[in-house]
Design an enzyme around this catalytic site. Structure first.
Site, short mmCIF file in Angstrom:
data_model
loop_
_atom_site.label_atom_id
_atom_site.label_comp_id
_atom_site.label_asym_id
_atom_site.label_seq_id
_atom_site.Cartn_x
_atom_site.Cartn_y
_atom_site.Cartn_z
N ALA A 46 0.83 -1.20 0.00
CA ALA A 46 0.00 0.00 0.00
C ALA A 46 0.86 1.25 0.00
O ALA A 46 0.56 2.23 -0.68
CB ALA A 46 -0.94 -0.01 1.20
N GLU A 47 1.95 1.24 0.78
CA GLU A 47 2.90 2.34 0.77
C GLU A 47 4.32 1.83 0.99
O GLU A 47 4.53 0.78 1.61
CB GLU A 47 2.59 3.38 1.86
CG GLU A 47 1.37 4.24 1.61
CD GLU A 47 0.14 3.75 2.34
OE1 GLU A 47 -0.96 4.26 2.07
OE2 GLU A 47 0.29 2.83 3.18
N SER A 48 5.27 2.60 0.48
CA SER A 48 6.69 2.43 0.77
C SER A 48 7.22 3.80 1.15
O SER A 48 6.75 4.83 0.66
CB SER A 48 7.45 1.90 -0.45
OG SER A 48 6.96 0.64 -0.85
#
Length: 305
Positions: A46-48
């Site tokens: 979903a995020e980095s």
């Protein structure tokens, strides 16, 4: 060929392979915007996050957050997980790691407090970077169409579906029970229609559905869908949880209050997450929202760029 070291962690859980996975590049110096975006695409989480020296030396770091499709101004689990990763280090860009960190982000300064036990850092508490912003209301039928359920399951007695944000906007809607919540499935065609009708800065129309526990009214089960951002479902969404918490405490009848909330998410995905929130309200206005979660390390290595 140049490489970038990374660490992955599971956030909002103390159990490996649960919670919300996050990839962290703890020293992103030398990476271009395009390389950061490509790394986020490669991980597919979903995020980095990508950690850089702060622009203001009084702060701890500049943290950039990328989804698989774009850079975003703020998110909950990336901040908790990034702080956890940095808390394992002795220093950050030549400065000792303190128990309180300040991250420079697009949404503003994010204050982070490390959670420690005798064994070391186990998680973090972050403070939402912006006051609650309430946007336009949304037709219940549109929400229902986006998640393939009957509109009768979208509750409107407490509030209609509405946009809310403490740094990142979500369409928030209450459902009438866990059965309806479990039945939700994203319909991308309707999501595109909803995003066209409610055009926002990100253009992705993320939906945060919740069900209130009738026996414990400040405990909730939730699900988050953002298929237009290549996130069919997110197992833990701290920014949405913070927006929901601020919104509900704002609507509570008490003029002054300190409320502790627990949001369980990711159950239907097999990645149960627990998000703890504390909201302060004074003279009818929410003045503070904090998000707390535990983390566990999973992988480390390097990626060729």
């Amino acid at each position: 060929m140049p490489t970038a070291d990374f660490i992955t962690v599971d956030v909002f859980t103390s159990e490996r392979f649960a919670g919300n996975p996050l990839a962290v590049v703890p020293d992103a110096r030398g990476l271009t915007d395009r390389q950061m975006q490509n790394i986020a695409i490669e991980f597919g989480y979903a995020e980095s996050t990508f950690v850089l020296p702060p622009e203001n030396p009084e702060n701890s770091a500049r943290v950039r957050i990328f989804t698989p499709t774009m850079e975003i101004p703020f998110a909950g689990h990336p901040n908790v997980g990034t702080a956890y990763v940095l808390g394992q280090r002795a220093d950050l860009f030549g400065k000792p790691i303190a128990d309180t960190l300040r991250f420079e982000e697009i949404a503003g300064l994010v204050e982070v407090r490390l959670l420690r036990e005798p064994t070391g850092v186990i998680g973090a508490t972050i403070r939402a970077p912006r006051p609650l912003e309430i946007g336009s209301e949304i037709e219940p039928g549109l929400i229902a169409g986006c998640v393939s359920i009957d509109a009768k399951h979208v509750r409107t007695t407490a509030h209609k579906p509405v946009f809310a944000s403490v740094g990142l906007a979500f369409a928030i809607a209450e459902l009438d029970g866990l059965e309806a919540l479990a039945a939700a499935r994203p319909n991308i065609t309707v999501f595109h229609e909803a995003a066209a009708k409610h055009e926002g800065p990100e253009g992705d129309f993320p939906i945060f559905l919740y069900v209130r526990n009738p026996e414990k009214p400040w405990n909730f089960r939730a699900r988050m869908f953002a298929p237009l951002d290549n996130i069919m479902e997110d197992p833990a969404t701290g920014s949405a949880s913070a927006a929901l918490s601020a919104f509900l405490v704002t609507r509570a009848p008490e003029t002054d209050a300190r409320v502790h909330l627990t949001i369980e998410q990711g159950v239907e995905m097999g990645r149960r997450s627990i998000i703890e929130l504390d909201v302060a309200k004074a003279a009818g206005t929410v003045t503070d929202v904090t998000i707390t979660g535990r983390c566990v390390s999973v992988m480390r290595g390097s990626i060729e760029v």
